[in-house]
Design a protein around this motif. Structure first.
Motif, PDB file in Angstrom:
ATOM      1  N   PHE A 240     -11.080 -17.890  51.682  1.00  0.00           N
ATOM      2  CA  PHE A 240     -11.681 -17.512  50.406  1.00  0.00           C
ATOM      3  C   PHE A 240     -10.943 -16.332  49.788  1.00  0.00           C
ATOM      4  O   PHE A 240     -10.748 -16.263  48.575  1.00  0.00           O
ATOM      5  CB  PHE A 240     -13.158 -17.178  50.616  1.00  0.00           C
ATOM      6  CG  PHE A 240     -13.885 -16.852  49.340  1.00  0.00           C
ATOM      7  CD1 PHE A 240     -14.222 -17.855  48.445  1.00  0.00           C
ATOM      8  CD2 PHE A 240     -14.221 -15.539  49.031  1.00  0.00           C
ATOM      9  CE1 PHE A 240     -14.881 -17.561  47.255  1.00  0.00           C
ATOM     10  CE2 PHE A 240     -14.882 -15.235  47.857  1.00  0.00           C
ATOM     11  CZ  PHE A 240     -15.218 -16.252  46.965  1.00  0.00           C
ATOM     12  N   GLY A 241     -10.513 -15.403  50.639  1.00  0.00           N
ATOM     13  CA  GLY A 241      -9.776 -14.246  50.153  1.00  0.00           C
ATOM     14  C   GLY A 241      -8.459 -14.618  49.495  1.00  0.00           C
ATOM     15  O   GLY A 241      -8.031 -13.970  48.522  1.00  0.00           O
ATOM     16  N   GLU A 242      -7.809 -15.654  50.002  1.00  0.00           N
ATOM     17  CA  GLU A 242      -6.567 -16.118  49.390  1.00  0.00           C
ATOM     18  C   GLU A 242      -6.800 -16.598  47.968  1.00  0.00           C
ATOM     19  O   GLU A 242      -5.977 -16.381  47.075  1.00  0.00           O
ATOM     20  CB  GLU A 242      -5.937 -17.239  50.219  1.00  0.00           C
ATOM     21  CG  GLU A 242      -5.134 -16.761  51.402  1.00  0.00           C
ATOM     22  CD  GLU A 242      -4.306 -17.871  52.015  1.00  0.00           C
ATOM     23  OE1 GLU A 242      -4.532 -19.054  51.655  1.00  0.00           O
ATOM     24  OE2 GLU A 242      -3.437 -17.571  52.841  1.00  0.00           O
ATOM     25  N   ILE A 243      -7.937 -17.269  47.746  1.00  0.00           N
ATOM     26  CA  ILE A 243      -8.269 -17.749  46.403  1.00  0.00           C
ATOM     27  C   ILE A 243      -8.538 -16.578  45.473  1.00  0.00           C
ATOM     28  O   ILE A 243      -8.041 -16.512  44.346  1.00  0.00           O
ATOM     29  CB  ILE A 243      -9.483 -18.697  46.463  1.00  0.00           C
ATOM     30  CG1 ILE A 243      -9.156 -19.928  47.316  1.00  0.00           C
ATOM     31  CG2 ILE A 243      -9.909 -19.106  45.063  1.00  0.00           C
ATOM     32  CD1 ILE A 243     -10.337 -20.837  47.565  1.00  0.00           C
ATOM     33  N   VAL A 244      -9.321 -15.611  45.955  1.00  0.00           N
ATOM     34  CA  VAL A 244      -9.667 -14.447  45.137  1.00  0.00           C
ATOM     35  C   VAL A 244      -8.423 -13.645  44.783  1.00  0.00           C
ATOM     36  O   VAL A 244      -8.305 -13.106  43.673  1.00  0.00           O
ATOM     37  CB  VAL A 244     -10.704 -13.572  45.872  1.00  0.00           C
ATOM     38  CG1 VAL A 244     -10.957 -12.272  45.110  1.00  0.00           C
ATOM     39  CG2 VAL A 244     -12.007 -14.342  46.063  1.00  0.00           C
ATOM     40  N   ALA A 245      -7.473 -13.574  45.727  1.00  0.00           N
ATOM     41  CA  ALA A 245      -6.256 -12.797  45.471  1.00  0.00           C
ATOM     42  C   ALA A 245      -5.481 -13.327  44.273  1.00  0.00           C
ATOM     43  O   ALA A 245      -4.783 -12.569  43.583  1.00  0.00           O
ATOM     44  CB  ALA A 245      -5.373 -12.796  46.719  1.00  0.00           C
ATOM     45  N   LYS A 246      -5.583 -14.633  44.022  1.00  0.00           N
ATOM     46  CA  LYS A 246      -4.881 -15.207  42.866  1.00  0.00           C
ATOM     47  C   LYS A 246      -5.470 -14.725  41.544  1.00  0.00           C
ATOM     48  O   LYS A 246      -4.845 -14.845  40.499  1.00  0.00           O
ATOM     49  CB  LYS A 246      -4.954 -16.745  42.919  1.00  0.00           C
ATOM     50  CG  LYS A 246      -4.394 -17.351  44.198  1.00  0.00           C
ATOM     51  CD  LYS A 246      -2.904 -17.149  44.301  1.00  0.00           C
ATOM     52  CE  LYS A 246      -2.301 -17.918  45.466  1.00  0.00           C
ATOM     53  NZ  LYS A 246      -2.794 -17.513  46.785  1.00  0.00           N
ATOM     54  N   LEU A 247      -6.688 -14.165  41.607  1.00  0.00           N
ATOM     55  CA  LEU A 247      -7.367 -13.710  40.397  1.00  0.00           C
ATOM     56  C   LEU A 247      -7.207 -12.216  40.168  1.00  0.00           C
ATOM     57  O   LEU A 247      -7.775 -11.670  39.219  1.00  0.00           O
ATOM     58  CB  LEU A 247      -8.858 -14.053  40.481  1.00  0.00           C
ATOM     59  CG  LEU A 247      -9.191 -15.530  40.737  1.00  0.00           C
ATOM     60  CD1 LEU A 247     -10.694 -15.717  40.871  1.00  0.00           C
ATOM     61  CD2 LEU A 247      -8.631 -16.415  39.627  1.00  0.00           C
ATOM     62  N   ALA A 248      -6.447 -11.548  41.032  1.00  0.00           N
ATOM     63  CA  ALA A 248      -6.241 -10.104  40.872  1.00  0.00           C
ATOM     64  C   ALA A 248      -5.587  -9.829  39.524  1.00  0.00           C
ATOM     65  O   ALA A 248      -4.646 -10.523  39.126  1.00  0.00           O
ATOM     66  CB  ALA A 248      -5.368  -9.573  42.007  1.00  0.00           C
TER      67      ALA A 248
END
Length: 477
Positions: A240-248
């Motif tokens: 899930f963190g990998e997905i969120v990182a794309k939204l940084a």
């Protein structure tokens, strides 16, 4: 007027498809490219340690799902681990070609036209990004795309045929997609399900008991994997963190550049057929039937909803779009098919030109590049490092593309010895492969030039007194 005039039937189209598929085969023998070594190296480590649930890299759990590793282990155990890269490339190619066959099945189910089904598969397979690059690289994306698109196709045809078996197959393919790569499989599939649910012809079936059972099982299986098999060891959070990182957030200018460049890259990825379809649509050469074609509109909506998050995200890569390529191929093929015989004749010439260009690339240009710039030197450096470090512990901290490629070659050459790993916290003597010099780690024993990058071999303790038995450096220049 029969729009299939330049293609008198499905057999010539399938012949072209077979030729296009065959142009991928020489890539099986290429040396490592980019970060291709990740899956083969981790598969070898898992096999050597007898670890089947955790994907290992340099001895550490990287918390990625291991279906590609399982496939490598299966076939490398039969064919030999020296073929582990070729095996993963073959899996990728099979997934790419197989996706085209699934697309043909879906197109035939939607339109009842065998010739168009073959044409759609051919258009998909010859999309530039897929045909020249993405479709043979030993990454997880093509296999992920195969399972995701397979799940969407099964769902769609299940709605058309009211087939519980196809719903079950969709759930199985979706689970395999998750086990191949990421949670985003459910986002792609969810987009398709929402679009189909919006069609009142499918709504009752999608809300029926067979659908609830199939999708309930599909939702339970990843939870079982994450919280029972892995015991909530953090993999779900990492994914899930990998997905969120794309939204940084990114800078405003950088974000505008990303939006523009991603759009241009997408257009280039869909060439030449995508550009031809856009040209004929602009010229008004399509028949206008597409406006009333509910299947065509469904394809566009699924593709658009799947594409939008990657386009607007501050950080994303074109390779994440692999599950959408067959949908793009289907939409492009439909526009060209309805544009008339002349458009199909022009398309045929362009696709044949693509085949010729691909043969030059895979038989001449890329082998030359790998022999004289980057590729063959990975294997040469691996052999020299083994010669230099013989009798001493060897570790690595270099997880760059070149470092991974050298490590992959070393691991195979060292068999049956264990694959090399990160160094332990305490070690007194030995060698370590690094990305850059680091006096805290050790003294530079050798330096290698690999393409545009340097790779360093550092030594510590008694290992530093070992005389070099190789040339001081290997250069690809």
């Amino acid at each position: 007027m029969n729009p299939a005039t330049p293609f008198p039937g499905a057999i010539p189209l399938w012949r072209l498809y077979a030729i296009a598929a065959a142009t991928f085969l020489p890539a099986i023998a290429f040396h490592y490219v980019g970060e291709e070594a990740i899956l083969p190296v981790s598969a070898l480590e898992m096999w050597h340690r007898g670890e089947w649930a955790r994907q290992l890299l340099y001895g550490e759990n990287v918390q990625h799902n291991p279906l590609p590793n399982w496939l490598i282990i299966l076939f490398a155990s039969l064919a030999g681990w020296e073929h582990m890269l070729g095996i993963m490339r073959a899996i990728t190619i099979a997934a790419t070609v197989g996706t085209g066959l699934v697309l043909a099945w879906l197109a035939r189910a939607l339109y009842g036209d065998a010739a168009f089904a073959a044409f759609a598969a051919l258009v998909y397979l010859t999309l530039a990004d897929l045909f020249f690059y993405r479709g043979w690289l030993a990454y997880a994306d093509p296999l992920f795309g195969f399972f995701v698109f397979g799940a969407m196709a099964c769902l769609w045809v299940a709605c058309l045929r009211r087939s519980a078996a196809l719903l079950a197959l969709a759930a199985a393919a979706l689970t395999c997609a998750f086990m191949t790569k990421a949670l985003t499989a459910y986002a792609f599939y969810g987009a398709a399900a929402l679009v189909l649910l919006a069609d009142r012809r499918h709504r009752a079936y999608l809300l029926g008991p067979a659908s609830w059972i199939a999708h309930g099982v599909a939702a339970a299986l990843p939870l079982l994997w994450l919280f029972v098999v892995h015991g909530d060891a953090g993999q779900g959070g990492r994914m899930f963190g990998e997905i969120v990182a794309k939204l940084a957030p990114a800078g405003f200018v950088e974000y505008l550049v990303k939006l523009a460049s991603y759009s241009l890259d997408t257009i280039g990825a869909l060439a030449p057929a995508g550009l031809l379809a856009a040209y004929y649509a602009w010229r008004g050469r399509t028949t206008g039937i597409e406006a009333a074609d509910s299947h065509f509109r469904t394809v566009l909506w699924i593709a658009f909803i799947g594409y939008l998050p990657y386009w607007i995200a501050p950080h994303s890569s074109l390779r994440y779009l692999t599950p959408l390529y067959p949908l793009a191929g289907l939409a492009i093929a439909r526009l060209l098919w309805r544009a008339g015989p002349q458009a199909l004749a022009v398309t045929q010439r362009w696709l044949v030109a693509m085949l010729a260009a691909k043969l030059v690339l895979v038989l001449v240009a890329f082998p030359y590049y790998q022999s004289y710039y980057r590729g063959a030197n990975y294997a040469a450096v691996a052999r020299q490092i083994l010669d230099r470090t013989a009798g001493h512990p060897l570790y690595t901290t270099n997880d760059s593309a070149s470092g991974l490629s050298v490590t992959a070659n070393i691991d195979v050459l060292r068999l049956p010895a264990a694959p090399i790993t990160y160094p332990p916290q305490q070690w007194d003597s030995g060698f370590v492969i690094t990305y850059k010099p680091d006096g805290a780690v050790g003294r530079v024993a050798e330096q290698y030039r690999l393409g545009g990058r340097d790779l360093y071999l550092l030594c510590r303790g008694a290992a530093c007194s070992t005389a070099s038995r190789q040339p001081p450096a290997v250069s690809s220049q």
